[in-house]
Design a protein around this motif. Structure first.
Motif, short mmCIF file in Angstrom:
data_model
loop_
_atom_site.label_atom_id
_atom_site.label_comp_id
_atom_site.label_asym_id
_atom_site.label_seq_id
_atom_site.Cartn_x
_atom_site.Cartn_y
_atom_site.Cartn_z
N HIS A 1 0.76 -1.14 -0.08
CA HIS A 1 0.25 0.00 -0.09
C HIS A 1 0.89 1.21 0.15
O HIS A 1 2.10 1.42 0.45
N GLU B 1 -3.92 3.60 1.56
CA GLU B 1 -4.19 3.60 3.01
C GLU B 1 -4.43 5.04 3.43
O GLU B 1 -3.37 5.75 3.47
N SER C 1 2.22 15.10 14.24
CA SER C 1 3.20 15.93 13.70
C SER C 1 3.27 16.00 12.28
O SER C 1 3.57 17.28 11.90
C1 LIG Z 1 -3.00 1.11 9.58
C2 LIG Z 1 -1.66 0.35 10.50
C3 LIG Z 1 -0.30 0.30 9.93
C4 LIG Z 1 -0.38 -0.62 8.90
O1 LIG Z 1 -0.65 -1.90 8.82
O2 LIG Z 1 -0.15 -0.17 7.60
C5 LIG Z 1 0.06 1.51 9.73
O3 LIG Z 1 0.75 2.15 8.48
S1 LIG Z 1 0.36 2.59 10.91
C6 LIG Z 1 1.05 4.17 10.11
C7 LIG Z 1 1.40 5.05 11.54
N1 LIG Z 1 2.30 4.56 12.31
C8 LIG Z 1 3.81 5.00 11.79
O4 LIG Z 1 4.01 5.71 11.22
C9 LIG Z 1 4.93 4.37 12.83
C10 LIG Z 1 6.22 4.69 12.41
N2 LIG Z 1 6.38 6.20 12.38
C11 LIG Z 1 6.87 6.84 13.37
O5 LIG Z 1 7.49 6.21 14.41
C12 LIG Z 1 7.09 8.36 13.38
O6 LIG Z 1 6.07 8.85 12.43
C13 LIG Z 1 8.49 8.98 13.01
C14 LIG Z 1 8.86 8.39 11.37
C15 LIG Z 1 9.48 8.27 13.83
C16 LIG Z 1 8.50 10.44 12.78
O7 LIG Z 1 7.99 10.74 13.99
P1 LIG Z 1 7.55 12.37 14.21
O8 LIG Z 1 6.91 12.62 15.67
O9 LIG Z 1 7.23 13.01 13.05
O10 LIG Z 1 9.17 12.78 14.36
P2 LIG Z 1 10.04 14.15 13.78
O11 LIG Z 1 8.95 15.07 13.74
O12 LIG Z 1 11.16 14.47 14.75
O13 LIG Z 1 10.37 13.41 12.41
C17 LIG Z 1 11.81 13.08 12.45
C18 LIG Z 1 12.28 13.36 11.03
O14 LIG Z 1 11.59 12.43 9.96
C19 LIG Z 1 10.82 13.43 9.24
N3 LIG Z 1 9.54 12.61 8.90
C20 LIG Z 1 8.57 12.14 9.81
N4 LIG Z 1 7.65 11.68 9.51
C21 LIG Z 1 8.31 11.46 8.02
C22 LIG Z 1 7.44 10.57 6.93
N5 LIG Z 1 6.34 9.93 7.04
N6 LIG Z 1 8.15 10.59 5.74
C23 LIG Z 1 9.34 11.25 5.71
N7 LIG Z 1 10.16 11.75 6.46
C24 LIG Z 1 9.45 11.93 7.83
C25 LIG Z 1 10.59 14.42 9.89
O15 LIG Z 1 10.26 15.57 8.78
C26 LIG Z 1 11.73 14.51 10.68
O16 LIG Z 1 12.84 15.20 9.76
P3 LIG Z 1 13.82 16.62 9.91
O17 LIG Z 1 12.83 17.68 10.22
O18 LIG Z 1 14.59 16.74 8.88
O19 LIG Z 1 14.51 16.37 11.18
#
Ligand SMILES: CC[C@@H](C(=O)O)C(=O)SCCNC(=O)CCNC(=O)[C@H](O)C(C)(C)COP(=O)(O)OP(=O)(O)OC[C@H]1O[C@@H](n2cnc3c(N)ncnc32)[C@H](O)[C@@H]1OP(=O)(O)O
Ligand SMILES: [Co+2]
Length: 133
Positions: free
Chosen positions: A7, A53, A66
């Motif tokens: 997905h 999704e 966030s």
């Molecule tokens: C439906 C159930 C399941 C399935 O079976 O399919 C799912 O899909 S559940 C979906 C939701 N769950 C998750 O996404 C779990 C994994 N994700 C995480 O743990 C967090 O989202 C993260 C990736 C750790 C980010 O957390 P966040 O609070 O946003 O942290 P930061 O703001 O500090 O971000 C760090 C850094 O990463 C960049 N970022 C965040 N999200 C993404 C993204 N989706 N794609 C790309 N980059 C992302 C963010 O911009 C920060 O970058 P910098 O600002 O440059 O440091």
């Protein structure tokens, strides 16, 4: 190791409006499911070759809050690829120097299968999910 694209996940500010938009294009769209353990409400849009999704935050500690704060109109959140063996895949990913998110152990995803997520900073700036097929 890496298999089919299971997905493409899109975080949306309004799940009903997003679902209706895809339904308006003739797609079959599931009813919303609250997944407390993942902190999201999810809707699946069935396509001939994969799924969309649609995600919206569920609960106070949603991991996508966030993301939506930074992208208020919504946006592509992650891609999910299928693998035969999630444990072997985890080991291979860690060998490449990438971090598995959370406690590093698979969780059960929306399809009742084990899933892991890899930190986007370790994977070309893209959040990647792997699901055991
Ligand atoms: C439906 C159930 C399941 C399935 O079976 O399919 C799912 O899909 S559940 C979906 C939701 N769950 C998750 O996404 C779990 C994994 N994700 C995480 O743990 C967090 O989202 C993260 C990736 C750790 C980010 O957390 P966040 O609070 O946003 O942290 P930061 O703001 O500090 O971000 C760090 C850094 O990463 C960049 N970022 C965040 N999200 C993404 C993204 N989706 N794609 C790309 N980059 C992302 C963010 O911009 C920060 O970058 P910098 O600002 O440059 O440091
Ligand atoms: Co997903």
């Amino acid at each position: 190791m890496i298999g089919k694209l299971n997905h493409v996940a899109i975080a949306v500010p309004d799940l009903v409006a997003a679902a209706d938009q895809y339904r308006g294009l003739g797609a079959s769209v599931s009813a919303p499911q609250d997944l407390a353990e993942h902190g999201v409400t999810v809707v699946f849009v069935e396509l001939p070759n994969t799924k969309i999704e649609l995600l919206h935050p569920f609960g106070e500690t949603s991991p996508i809050t966030s993301f939506l704060d930074k992208n208020p109109s919504g946006g592509i959140h992650h891609l999910c690829f299928e693998v035969d063996d999630i444990k072997a895949a985890s080991a291979r990913i860690v060998e490449t120097g990438a971090r598995i998110l959370g406690d590093g152990q698979p969780k059960i995803g929306a399809h009742g299968k084990p899933v892991i997520f890899v930190h986007p900073k370790d994977f070309q700036g893209t959040l990647i999910e792997f699901e055991q097929a």
